[in-house]
Design a protein around this motif. Structure first.
Motif, mmCIF file in Angstrom:
data_model
loop_
_atom_site.group_PDB
_atom_site.id
_atom_site.type_symbol
_atom_site.label_atom_id
_atom_site.label_comp_id
_atom_site.label_asym_id
_atom_site.label_seq_id
_atom_site.Cartn_x
_atom_site.Cartn_y
_atom_site.Cartn_z
ATOM 1 N N LEU A 1 0.811 -1.216 0.000
ATOM 2 C CA LEU A 1 0.000 0.000 0.000
ATOM 3 C C LEU A 1 0.846 1.269 0.000
ATOM 4 N N LEU A 2 2.002 1.240 0.627
ATOM 5 C CA LEU A 2 2.822 2.456 0.697
ATOM 6 C C LEU A 2 3.342 2.895 -0.659
ATOM 7 N N SER A 3 3.303 1.990 -1.623
ATOM 8 C CA SER A 3 3.743 2.373 -2.977
ATOM 9 C C SER A 3 2.582 2.898 -3.821
ATOM 10 N N LYS A 4 1.389 3.042 -3.196
ATOM 11 C CA LYS A 4 0.194 3.468 -3.929
ATOM 12 C C LYS A 4 -0.319 4.805 -3.398
ATOM 13 N N PRO A 5 -1.201 5.451 -4.173
ATOM 14 C CA PRO A 5 -1.749 6.746 -3.722
ATOM 15 C C PRO A 5 -2.576 6.598 -2.453
ATOM 16 N N ASN A 6 -2.726 7.711 -1.724
ATOM 17 C CA ASN A 6 -3.569 7.709 -0.535
ATOM 18 C C ASN A 6 -4.997 7.296 -0.898
ATOM 19 N N GLY A 7 -5.633 6.565 0.020
ATOM 20 C CA GLY A 7 -6.993 6.080 -0.235
ATOM 21 C C GLY A 7 -7.028 4.707 -0.871
ATOM 22 N N THR A 8 -5.845 4.183 -1.221
ATOM 23 C CA THR A 8 -5.797 2.819 -1.763
ATOM 24 C C THR A 8 -5.951 1.829 -0.608
ATOM 25 N N PHE A 9 -6.766 0.804 -0.822
ATOM 26 C CA PHE A 9 -7.019 -0.158 0.252
ATOM 27 C C PHE A 9 -7.031 -1.580 -0.308
ATOM 28 N N LEU A 10 -6.897 -2.530 0.593
ATOM 29 C CA LEU A 10 -7.033 -3.942 0.223
ATOM 30 C C LEU A 10 -7.706 -4.682 1.374
ATOM 31 N N LEU A 11 -8.186 -5.853 1.063
ATOM 32 C CA LEU A 11 -8.881 -6.692 2.043
ATOM 33 C C LEU A 11 -8.019 -7.904 2.342
ATOM 34 N N ARG A 12 -7.722 -8.101 3.619
ATOM 35 C CA ARG A 12 -6.918 -9.252 4.002
ATOM 36 C C ARG A 12 -7.541 -9.941 5.213
ATOM 37 N N ILE B 1 -11.995 -10.541 8.635
ATOM 38 C CA ILE B 1 -11.361 -9.896 7.482
ATOM 39 C C ILE B 1 -11.243 -8.414 7.788
ATOM 40 N N THR B 2 -10.123 -7.832 7.451
ATOM 41 C CA THR B 2 -9.877 -6.433 7.784
ATOM 42 C C THR B 2 -9.579 -5.625 6.526
ATOM 43 N N ILE B 3 -9.822 -4.340 6.627
ATOM 44 C CA ILE B 3 -9.482 -3.417 5.542
ATOM 45 C C ILE B 3 -8.201 -2.688 5.933
ATOM 46 N N ALA B 4 -7.204 -2.758 5.084
ATOM 47 C CA ALA B 4 -5.962 -1.997 5.288
ATOM 48 C C ALA B 4 -5.914 -0.903 4.222
ATOM 49 N N TRP B 5 -5.604 0.344 4.634
ATOM 50 C CA TRP B 5 -5.544 1.435 3.663
ATOM 51 C C TRP B 5 -4.399 2.394 4.006
ATOM 52 N N VAL B 6 -3.997 3.150 3.036
ATOM 53 C CA VAL B 6 -2.895 4.084 3.222
ATOM 54 C C VAL B 6 -3.450 5.507 3.244
ATOM 55 N N ALA B 7 -2.937 6.324 4.179
ATOM 56 C CA ALA B 7 -3.405 7.712 4.304
ATOM 57 C C ALA B 7 -2.295 8.559 4.917
ATOM 58 N N GLU B 8 -2.443 9.883 4.775
ATOM 59 C CA GLU B 8 -1.483 10.821 5.358
ATOM 60 C C GLU B 8 -1.616 10.821 6.878
ATOM 61 N N ASN B 9 -0.514 11.118 7.550
ATOM 62 C CA ASN B 9 -0.522 11.325 8.993
ATOM 63 C C ASN B 9 -0.685 12.820 9.244
#
Length: 757
Positions: free
Chosen positions: A602-613, A622-630
């Protein structure tokens, strides 16, 4: 109608088999003139074992009769007169035959259509056209050799019988000459001398002929005995091929189907082979008995009596092996068997119709026995009246279906009332203890000439008393089905297997539960290997030669967890098949991804990108992992992991709707807009006014998922919310969970405001 057109183009044996499907129970003319109508009806939608479906079957019968009568009325002119009468007769015949049992008409037509489909498929399956498999060709060729050999011994037996009958006539003539010679003493000397000379000459000739013919007859008998020995040898070889290879392979496929493997296939081909065997064996047995009769009728010096006695014993052994081996379980009882719960099973005698066993239908009894009792049974040790529990409704009479030629016992309402468990070994739990259902029956064939006591054991079953035991019981069954070896002692399985073998089993199970061709990828297998062996290798070759034990699979908990590898995997399967199957089949769920992998991806993708694992810490989560600004540290990006969802959550609101609710989720990894993936699963918005929606003065609230500001607006790193790896700590954040649940149940303030306006 397309099927009927293809069926009419069949050739040779396939055409003969197709024609044999029809008779008085269902005339081929009806199939021909109503071909299109018959193929358009939903015969497969009728459940034959459900009496409640009789009304549906009755309507199909009435419609069929109506179509026949309509077709008859349309016939006109000289050419159509006879056809009109014939179709009308068939309409009345079918109505009178099936009026009281319409489900049998459905069973008959289903069998015909499935058989035609199979024959057409077999005829067109290969690129060469009409080619059977090499094995089937070999079997059919052997049957032709056996048919010719049996016909030859029949012809030789008739010659022997004719020769013996003529021998007896000549022998009687010799006795008559002797009697005449004895009566000559009362005649005058001259006449006596003349007649004596004539009779003596005739007697000498007849005696010489009888001596030669007796030697010839004995040679005929010995030659015929030798031919029968050769035929019996061929019969044994053919029977071994069918029973110990083809039938055993069918049983193995049936067992693997319990893990989600391909269906074992129908029994029609196997039954046709077994019936041919039974027919040929019985013909040879009758020939040997006729030889015995001829030998007793005219005893001659030699070893014939011993030879025939051995042949008779051999042919009896062959038919006994055929009958006992073809008493099989067509539909297995459930392998995870809960007490006080109704279950069903079907047993079938493949040669029952051919040997006319149905003329005096036998009764079949079912009892549950332990693993030790099953071992004793296979050793032919006495276990009479021994069982390990009580099954209700465990007796059933075998029924003969004329349309299909099958003799079966359908146990529809059995129930295990109680179970008697044995002493367990070591760490073995109740869900590792295996039982089996024993089906047994007794019947005679050939006018009570031969009496058979037949028995067959079901696949191993694990008995549970509560639904919470289902998970571990399924593990025992899965391992047994996958790794049982042919001819094993009940119910021994290897304690360790190669990791790729288990991977194949898990992949088969997963695809079957998802009803999908998308199974477990190589990356998924690497993830599972890391979980099973507690290693971090990303190379699939590292685990290819590793072995996994039963204890690692479902006895020992995973490190730092209170559940086993199988319990975690089965939790994933249950969650997916109940709520997330479409999303898996769409490729929207990666699932088998660990925290570190998710972060790297996810860190190599734009903010708001998510995946299900899938959650590592919770069974069936099942959880949602997503990338966002701090927000607290400009320029820093973080990967967040939402509290895992479970079956309970999705019974309140679907995954697609939850993703739609979370506005900060923009792209499904790697770069697919979320609406493009999930929009077709969103619940349509309700545009009805509040007044219209009010019931008894109340307005029904709407549930919408929210993600608190602690997750979306500020970089909270407190251990009360997120653990060091980015997951929630379930023990320390129950208050947060309760707060989220309250929010989920409460209408949004802005929604309420907009609706009021």
């Amino acid at each position: 109608m397309a099927m009927w057109i293809q069926a009419q183009q069949l050739q040779g044996e396939a055409l003969h088999q197709m024609q044999a499907l029809y008779g008085q129970h269902f005339p081929i003319e009806v199939r021909h003139y109503l071909a299109q109508w018959i193929e358009c009806q939903l015969w497969d939608s009728v459940e034959l074992d459900n009496p409640a479906e009789e009304a549906k079957a009755k309507r199909l019968l009435e419609n069929l009769v109506g179509e026949l009568q309509k077709k008859a009325q349309l016939q006109g002119g000289e050419d159509g007169f006879l056809l009109k009468i014939k179709l009308g007769h068939y309409a009345n015949q079918i109505k009178s035959t099936y009026d009281r049992c319409p489900l049998e008409l459905v069973r008959c037509i289903k069998h015909i259509l499935h058989s035609e489909q199979r024959l057409v498929q077999e005829a067109t399956d290969s690129s060469a056209g009409i080619l059977l498999s090499q094995r089937h060709q070999q079997i059919n060729q052997s049957f032709e050799e056996l048919r010719l050999a049996t016909q030859e011994t029949e012809n030789e037996l008739r010659k022997l019988q004719h020769s013996q009958e003529y021998f007896i006539i000549q022998y009687q003539e010799n006795l008559r000459i002797q009697a005449q010679l004895s009566s000559l003493s009362s005649l005058p000397q001259a006449e006596r001398t003349q007649r004596e000379t004539t009779l003596q000459s005739k007697r000498t000739t007849v005696d010489a002929w009888l001596t030669r013919e007796a030697s010839t007859l004995q040679k005929y008998r010995l030659d015929l005995s030798e031919q029968h020995q050769k035929t019996l040898s061929l019969l044994r070889k053919q029977q071994t091929l069918i029973l110990e290879e083809e039938l055993i392979q069918w049983k193995r496929r049936q067992q693997l189907a319990g893990n989600g493997g391909p269906h074992e296939g129908g029994l029609d081909v196997l039954q046709s082979w077994c019936e041919k065997l039974a027919d040929l064996i019985w013909q040879n047995r009758q020939q040997i008995r006729r030889c015995e009769h001829l030998t007793k009728q005219l005893p001659l010096p030699g070893p014939m009596e011993e030879l025939l006695s051995k042949l008779n014993a051999d042919i009896t052994d062959i038919i006994s092996a055929l009958v006992t081996s073809t008493f099989i379980i067509e539909k297995q009882p459930p392998q995870v068997l809960k007490t006080q719960t109704k279950f069903a099973a079907t047993v079938r005698l493949l040669v029952g119709g051919k040997l006319n066993v149905h003329m005096n239908p036998p009764q079949v009894k079912a009892v549950i026995v332990s693993e030790q009792q099953a071992k004793a049974l296979l050793k032919n040790e006495s276990t009479h009246s021994e069982s390990s529990g009580e099954i209700l409704n465990n007796n059933c009479v075998m029924e003969y279906q004329q349309a299909t030629g099958t003799l079966s016992a359908h146990f529809r309402s059995m129930s295990l009332k109680r179970i008697k468990r044995s002493d367990r070994r070591g760490a073995e739990s109740v869900t590792e203890e295996k039982f089996t259902v024993l089906f047994e029956s007794q019947f005679s064939v050939g006018g009570n000439e031969l009496v058979f006591h037949v028995k067959t054991l079901s696949l191993p079953v694990v008995v549970i008393v509560h639904g919470s035991q289902d998970n571990n019981a399924t593990a025992t069954v899965l391992w047994d089905n996958a790794f049982a070896e042919l001819g094993r002692v009940p119910f021994i399985v290897p304690d360790k297997v190669l990791w790729p073998q288990l991977c194949d089993t898990l992949d088969t199970k997963y695809k079957a539960e998802m009803h999908s061709g998308r199974g477990l990828s190589e990356d998924n297998m690497v993830f599972l290997a890391q979980k099973a062996f507690t290693n971090s290798s990303n190379n699939p070759e590292d685990s290819r030669n590793m072995t996994i034990s039963w204890a690692q699979f479902n006895r020992e908990s995973l490190p730092g967890r209170n559940f086993t590898f199988w319990q975690w995997f089965d939790g994933v399967v249950e969650l997916m098949k109940k709520h997330l199957k479409p999303h898996w089949n769409d490729g929207a769920i990666l699932g088998f991804v660990n925290k570190q992998q998710a972060q790297d991806m996810l860190l190599s993708k734009p903010n708001g990108t998510f995946l299900l694992r899938f959650s590592d810490s919770e069974i069936g989560g099942i959880t949602i992992a997503w990338v966002a600004e701090n927000p607290n540290k400009p320029g820093e990006r973080l990967v967040w992991n939402l509290l895992p969802y479970t079956t309970k959550d999705f019974s309140i609101r679907s995954l697609a709707d939850r993703i739609s609710d979370l506005n900060h989720l923009l792209f499904l990894y790697p770069d697919r807009p979320k609406d493009e993936v999930f929009a077709k699963y969103y619940t349509p918005p309700q545009c009805v006014s509040l007044a219209a929606k009010a019931v008894d003065g109340y307005v029904k609230p709407q549930i919408k998922q929210v993600c608190g500001p602690c997750l979306c607006c500020c970089p909270v790193r407190s251990d009360t919310i997120l653990d060091p790896d980015g997951d929630f700590d379930l023990d320390d954040t129950m208050d947060v969970a309760r707060h989220v649940e309250e929010l989920l149940r409460r209408p949004m303030a802005n929604q309420w405001s907009s609706q009021q306006s």
